[in-house]
Design a protein around this motif. Structure first.
Motif, PDB file in Angstrom:
ATOM      1  N   ALA A 150       0.819  -1.213   0.000  1.00  7.94           N
ATOM      2  CA  ALA A 150       0.000   0.000   0.000  1.00  7.94           C
ATOM      3  C   ALA A 150       0.852   1.263   0.000  1.00  7.94           C
ATOM      4  O   ALA A 150       0.359   2.340  -0.340  1.00  7.94           O
ATOM      5  N   VAL A 151       2.132   1.130   0.351  1.00  9.41           N
ATOM      6  CA  VAL A 151       2.981   2.319   0.504  1.00  9.41           C
ATOM      7  C   VAL A 151       4.259   2.252  -0.329  1.00  9.41           C
ATOM      8  O   VAL A 151       5.073   3.173  -0.290  1.00  9.41           O
ATOM      9  N   THR A 152       4.439   1.186  -1.087  1.00 12.92           N
ATOM     10  CA  THR A 152       5.637   1.051  -1.929  1.00 12.92           C
ATOM     11  C   THR A 152       5.220   0.667  -3.345  1.00 12.92           C
ATOM     12  O   THR A 152       4.239  -0.041  -3.542  1.00 12.92           O
ATOM     13  N   SER A 153       5.986   1.127  -4.311  1.00 13.84           N
ATOM     14  CA  SER A 153       5.714   0.763  -5.698  1.00 13.84           C
ATOM     15  C   SER A 153       6.468  -0.507  -6.044  1.00 13.84           C
ATOM     16  O   SER A 153       7.419  -0.890  -5.364  1.00 13.84           O
ATOM     17  N   SER A 154       6.056  -1.151  -7.117  1.00 11.69           N
ATOM     18  CA  SER A 154       6.732  -2.354  -7.587  1.00 11.69           C
ATOM     19  C   SER A 154       7.946  -1.970  -8.425  1.00 11.69           C
ATOM     20  O   SER A 154       8.191  -0.798  -8.687  1.00 11.69           O
ATOM     21  N   GLY A 155       8.695  -2.964  -8.858  1.00 11.87           N
ATOM     22  CA  GLY A 155       9.858  -2.702  -9.690  1.00 11.87           C
ATOM     23  C   GLY A 155       9.487  -2.028 -10.990  1.00 11.87           C
ATOM     24  O   GLY A 155      10.230  -1.197 -11.514  1.00 11.87           O
ATOM     25  N   SER A 156       8.308  -2.354 -11.538  1.00 10.88           N
ATOM     26  CA  SER A 156       7.872  -1.742 -12.793  1.00 10.88           C
ATOM     27  C   SER A 156       7.218  -0.390 -12.562  1.00 10.88           C
ATOM     28  O   SER A 156       7.138   0.438 -13.468  1.00 10.88           O
ATOM     29  N   GLY A 157       6.738  -0.162 -11.342  1.00  6.85           N
ATOM     30  CA  GLY A 157       5.997   1.064 -11.063  1.00  6.85           C
ATOM     31  C   GLY A 157       4.570   1.026 -11.564  1.00  6.85           C
ATOM     32  O   GLY A 157       3.820   1.976 -11.386  1.00  6.85           O
ATOM     33  N   LEU A 158       4.176  -0.078 -12.211  1.00  7.48           N
ATOM     34  CA  LEU A 158       2.843  -0.178 -12.815  1.00  7.48           C
ATOM     35  C   LEU A 158       2.165  -1.493 -12.445  1.00  7.48           C
ATOM     36  O   LEU A 158       1.507  -2.116 -13.268  1.00  7.48           O
ATOM     37  N   ASP A 159       2.338  -1.934 -11.205  1.00  6.67           N
ATOM     38  CA  ASP A 159       1.779  -3.211 -10.777  1.00  6.67           C
ATOM     39  C   ASP A 159       0.256  -3.169 -10.863  1.00  6.67           C
ATOM     40  O   ASP A 159      -0.379  -2.289 -10.282  1.00  6.67           O
ATOM     41  N   PRO A 160      -0.369  -4.122 -11.580  1.00  8.67           N
ATOM     42  CA  PRO A 160      -1.827  -4.118 -11.707  1.00  8.67           C
ATOM     43  C   PRO A 160      -2.532  -4.731 -10.497  1.00  8.67           C
ATOM     44  O   PRO A 160      -3.746  -4.608 -10.367  1.00  8.67           O
ATOM     45  N   ASP A 161      -1.772  -5.388  -9.630  1.00  9.50           N
ATOM     46  CA  ASP A 161      -2.366  -6.151  -8.531  1.00  9.50           C
ATOM     47  C   ASP A 161      -2.013  -5.548  -7.177  1.00  9.50           C
ATOM     48  O   ASP A 161      -1.000  -4.864  -7.016  1.00  9.50           O
ATOM     49  N   ILE A 162      -2.868  -5.844  -6.207  1.00  8.43           N
ATOM     50  CA  ILE A 162      -2.574  -5.536  -4.819  1.00  8.43           C
ATOM     51  C   ILE A 162      -2.777  -6.805  -4.001  1.00  8.43           C
ATOM     52  O   ILE A 162      -3.369  -7.777  -4.466  1.00  8.43           O
ATOM     53  N   SER A 163      -2.277  -6.797  -2.787  1.00  3.95           N
ATOM     54  CA  SER A 163      -2.448  -7.952  -1.910  1.00  3.95           C
ATOM     55  C   SER A 163      -3.875  -8.007  -1.395  1.00  3.95           C
ATOM     56  O   SER A 163      -4.556  -6.973  -1.297  1.00  3.95           O
ATOM     57  N   PRO A 164      -4.373  -9.207  -1.054  1.00  9.42           N
ATOM     58  CA  PRO A 164      -5.698  -9.288  -0.436  1.00  9.42           C
ATOM     59  C   PRO A 164      -5.795  -8.434   0.829  1.00  9.42           C
ATOM     60  O   PRO A 164      -6.856  -7.877   1.130  1.00  9.42           O
ATOM     61  N   ALA A 165      -4.687  -8.303   1.558  1.00 11.85           N
ATOM     62  CA  ALA A 165      -4.697  -7.500   2.788  1.00 11.85           C
ATOM     63  C   ALA A 165      -4.990  -6.040   2.485  1.00 11.85           C
ATOM     64  O   ALA A 165      -5.757  -5.378   3.202  1.00 11.85           O
ATOM     65  N   TYR A 166      -4.396  -5.519   1.400  1.00  5.97           N
ATOM     66  CA  TYR A 166      -4.646  -4.117   1.041  1.00  5.97           C
ATOM     67  C   TYR A 166      -6.058  -3.945   0.499  1.00  5.97           C
ATOM     68  O   TYR A 166      -6.712  -2.931   0.757  1.00  5.97           O
ATOM     69  N   ALA A 167      -6.544  -4.912  -0.246  1.00  6.50           N
ATOM     70  CA  ALA A 167      -7.922  -4.842  -0.738  1.00  6.50           C
ATOM     71  C   ALA A 167      -8.902  -4.879   0.437  1.00  6.50           C
ATOM     72  O   ALA A 167      -9.868  -4.098   0.482  1.00  6.50           O
ATOM     73  N   ASP A 168      -8.670  -5.773   1.401  1.00  6.32           N
ATOM     74  CA  ASP A 168      -9.546  -5.873   2.569  1.00  6.32           C
ATOM     75  C   ASP A 168      -9.568  -4.574   3.362  1.00  6.32           C
ATOM     76  O   ASP A 168     -10.618  -4.162   3.881  1.00  6.32           O
ATOM     77  N   LEU A 169      -8.414  -3.918   3.465  1.00  5.04           N
ATOM     78  CA  LEU A 169      -8.317  -2.680   4.223  1.00  5.04           C
ATOM     79  C   LEU A 169      -9.201  -1.585   3.623  1.00  5.04           C
ATOM     80  O   LEU A 169      -9.676  -0.699   4.333  1.00  5.04           O
ATOM     81  N   GLN A 170      -9.438  -1.655   2.311  1.00  5.49           N
ATOM     82  CA  GLN A 170     -10.219  -0.628   1.614  1.00  5.49           C
ATOM     83  C   GLN A 170     -11.722  -0.908   1.595  1.00  5.49           C
ATOM     84  O   GLN A 170     -12.507  -0.054   1.155  1.00  5.49           O
ATOM     85  N   VAL A 171     -12.120  -2.083   2.043  1.00  2.69           N
ATOM     86  CA  VAL A 171     -13.516  -2.512   1.919  1.00  2.69           C
ATOM     87  C   VAL A 171     -14.488  -1.549   2.591  1.00  2.69           C
ATOM     88  O   VAL A 171     -15.504  -1.157   2.005  1.00  2.69           O
ATOM     89  N   HIS A 172     -14.213  -1.140   3.831  1.00  2.11           N
ATOM     90  CA  HIS A 172     -15.151  -0.280   4.554  1.00  2.11           C
ATOM     91  C   HIS A 172     -15.290   1.083   3.889  1.00  2.11           C
ATOM     92  O   HIS A 172     -16.383   1.643   3.818  1.00  2.11           O
ATOM     93  N   ARG A 173     -14.185   1.625   3.409  1.00  8.05           N
ATOM     94  CA  ARG A 173     -14.235   2.909   2.727  1.00  8.05           C
ATOM     95  C   ARG A 173     -15.023   2.816   1.425  1.00  8.05           C
ATOM     96  O   ARG A 173     -15.866   3.674   1.124  1.00  8.05           O
ATOM     97  N   ILE A 174     -14.798   1.757   0.657  1.00 10.02           N
ATOM     98  CA  ILE A 174     -15.527   1.561  -0.599  1.00 10.02           C
ATOM     99  C   ILE A 174     -17.023   1.419  -0.326  1.00 10.02           C
ATOM    100  O   ILE A 174     -17.860   1.994  -1.039  1.00 10.02           O
ATOM    101  N   ALA A 175     -17.370   0.672   0.706  1.00  8.62           N
ATOM    102  CA  ALA A 175     -18.783   0.490   1.051  1.00  8.62           C
ATOM    103  C   ALA A 175     -19.423   1.822   1.411  1.00  8.62           C
ATOM    104  O   ALA A 175     -20.525   2.148   0.952  1.00  8.62           O
ATOM    105  N   ALA A 176     -18.726   2.630   2.221  1.00  4.69           N
ATOM    106  CA  ALA A 176     -19.276   3.915   2.659  1.00  4.69           C
ATOM    107  C   ALA A 176     -19.413   4.892   1.498  1.00  4.69           C
ATOM    108  O   ALA A 176     -20.409   5.622   1.392  1.00  4.69           O
ATOM    109  N   LYS A 177     -18.439   4.927   0.608  1.00  5.89           N
ATOM    110  CA  LYS A 177     -18.447   5.883  -0.501  1.00  5.89           C
ATOM    111  C   LYS A 177     -19.475   5.533  -1.580  1.00  5.89           C
ATOM    112  O   LYS A 177     -19.928   6.409  -2.313  1.00  5.89           O
ATOM    113  N   ASN A 178     -19.842   4.263  -1.667  1.00  7.14           N
ATOM    114  CA  ASN A 178     -20.728   3.827  -2.746  1.00  7.14           C
ATOM    115  C   ASN A 178     -22.108   3.385  -2.265  1.00  7.14           C
ATOM    116  O   ASN A 178     -22.915   2.909  -3.074  1.00  7.14           O
TER     117      ASN A 178
END
Length: 222
Positions: A150-178
């Protein structure tokens, strides 16, 4: 003298024929065969692993995209659009001025060392932003909850994926915003979490583009 000229002509003729044959085989036949096999057996990958939405190509599953708000007057860096899942920080080599279809940055790492004061400050700032952005009423993110991706870029700088942990961390915010339930958003994340390749290669991951397309479709149904 005549024999010498004749032999030279024969050698030149043989060399020319060899050049033509090799050009035909390696420059025409072989590429056509490889292209045909790739199109027949690996059509999606051969064409850039395109991702579609509403019948239109919106990106590639191999390249990360930014989900930001339009720049405000005087701003140098846009604010993230918090109704969407956010990917890893994109620290490439500069703006893409050639193919601007997806508003990408050029691929590349920052080359900052682990003890770089610039990198350390970037990570601290990114962590503070993740904590602030994802803390919503009834759900507070602690600094210790923030995963490394969530706080570091990948070697390419264009990583299309995130870890399940980072996705889970965003769940409550996404639910509230939408205007969605936490359970609905969590199910989206779970459904779009891919495991390790072959069961042991790499790490579990979530493709942000595909997840946001599914989010858009879910919101449209509400």
């Amino acid at each position: 003298m005549n024999n010498s000229i004749t032999n030279t002509a024969r050698l030149l003729g043989a060399g020319l024929r060899a050049l033509l044959v090799l050009t035909l085989v390696t420059g025409v036949i072989y590429p056509l065969v490889v292209t045909g096999v790739a199109q027949a057996l690996f059509h999606n990958k051969a064409n850039g692993s395109e991702v579609t939405s509403d019948g239109k190509v919106v990106g590639s599953s191999l390249i990360g995209q930014s989900y930001n708000l339009p720049l405000k007057k005087g701003q140098q860096t846009p604010d993230p659009d918090l109704k969407w899942f956010q990917g890893r920080p994109a620290n490439g080599l500069g703006s893409n001025s050639v193919n601007t279809q997806y508003k990408l940055i050029l691929s590349g790492a920052t080359n900052l060392s682990a003890d770089s004061k610039v990198l350390i400050q970037q990570v601290k700032d990114a962590k503070a932003a993740v904590v602030k952005d994802n803390s919503v009423p009834g759900y507070t993110v602690k600094p210790s909850d923030v995963p490394a991706d969530a706080v570091t870029s990948s070697g390419s700088g264009l990583d299309p994926d995130i870890s399940p942990a980072y996705a889970d961390l965003q769940v409550h915010r996404i639910a509230a915003k939408n205007g969605l339930s936490v359970a609905q958003v969590q199910k989206l994340v779970d459904d779009h979490t891919d495991g390790r390749a072959l069961g042991f290669v790499g790490e579990p991951r979530v493709n942000v583009l595909e997840l946001n397309i599914a989010l858009k479709d879910l919101v449209a149904k509400q």
